[in-house]
Design a protein around this motif. Structure first.
Motif, short mmCIF file in Angstrom:
data_model
loop_
_atom_site.label_atom_id
_atom_site.label_comp_id
_atom_site.label_asym_id
_atom_site.label_seq_id
_atom_site.Cartn_x
_atom_site.Cartn_y
_atom_site.Cartn_z
N GLN A 102 14.53 11.58 8.04
CA GLN A 102 15.46 12.53 7.41
C GLN A 102 15.93 12.02 6.05
O GLN A 102 15.97 12.76 5.07
CB GLN A 102 16.66 12.81 8.31
N GLU A 130 5.82 17.91 17.57
CA GLU A 130 7.08 18.64 17.70
C GLU A 130 8.26 17.96 17.01
O GLU A 130 9.11 18.63 16.42
CB GLU A 130 7.38 18.88 19.18
N LYS A 131 8.33 16.62 17.06
CA LYS A 131 9.44 15.93 16.40
C LYS A 131 9.42 16.16 14.90
O LYS A 131 10.45 16.44 14.29
CB LYS A 131 9.40 14.43 16.72
N ARG A 134 10.40 19.80 14.04
CA ARG A 134 11.86 19.99 14.11
C ARG A 134 12.55 19.45 12.85
O ARG A 134 13.45 20.09 12.31
CB ARG A 134 12.44 19.32 15.36
N LEU A 135 12.13 18.26 12.39
CA LEU A 135 12.71 17.70 11.17
C LEU A 135 12.45 18.62 9.98
O LEU A 135 13.37 18.92 9.21
CB LEU A 135 12.15 16.30 10.89
N GLU A 137 11.79 21.81 9.89
CA GLU A 137 12.56 23.05 9.99
C GLU A 137 14.03 22.80 9.68
O GLU A 137 14.67 23.62 9.00
CB GLU A 137 12.39 23.67 11.38
N LYS A 138 14.56 21.67 10.12
CA LYS A 138 15.95 21.29 9.80
C LYS A 138 16.14 21.16 8.29
O LYS A 138 17.22 21.45 7.77
CB LYS A 138 16.27 19.97 10.51
#
Length: 169
Positions: A102, A130-131, A134-135, A137-138
């Motif tokens: 991040q 998937e991890k 998710r990052l 998309e965040k």
């Protein structure tokens, strides 16, 4: 855990090579088992003004810096695509899930938004990661499509999502 983000330098090549060849990382990037430190040194040495690479570093037991992740932003050279760039990122297996990815993404996106004034930033990611999805998309990325049989991974063809983040301001 404390770590710093800074621009890449030639001395980082051995640590980067270690991460690129690491089980749990290599499968999700375009690394291969035979990659050498000299390949990474050549990449760093040959970066041009459109390539912007950052590393996340910690101090090891002796106080020496150790690279635990890196992210790059590559602005497209074509005059008709200078508003766009691609991103690549990887994080050492032992430091995944600790905010390193991040912070690296925040660093390259700050550069894209506030210093280079880019409109489109894009990336590809394996559809089963998937991890990472998710990052992304965040961080504001959306799926634009699927690139079928995009790369070879573990002896099979793997699909990738094409994802992008568009600034509308």
């Amino acid at each position: 855990m404390e770590f710093a983000i800074r621009p890449i330098c030639l001395k980082d090549a051995p640590d980067i090579n270690e991460i690129r060849r690491m089980s749990g990382v290599m499968e999700n990037i375009l690394g291969i088992p035979s990659e050498t430190v000299s390949n990474n040194e050549r990449f760093i040495s040959n970066m041009d003004g459109n390539a912007h690479e950052f590393v996340a570093v910690i101090a090891d037991e002796s106080g020496k810096e150790k690279v635990i992740g890196c992210a790059g932003l590559n602005v497209y050279a074509s005059p008709r695509m200078r508003h766009s760039a691609g991103i690549g990122i990887m994080v050492h297996k032992a430091y995944q899930g600790m905010g390193v990815g991040q912070k690296l993404m925040e660093g390259v996106l700050d550069l894209a938004d506030n210093w280079l004034m880019l409109v489109r930033v894009e990336l590809t990611v394996y559809t089963d990661n998937e991890k990472a999805i998710r990052l992304y998309e965040k961080m504001g990325f959306v799926r634009e499509g699927v690139k079928r049989k995009a790369a070879i991974r573990r002896g099979q063809y793997a699909d990738e999502y094409i994802m992008a983040r568009i600034r509308n301001d």
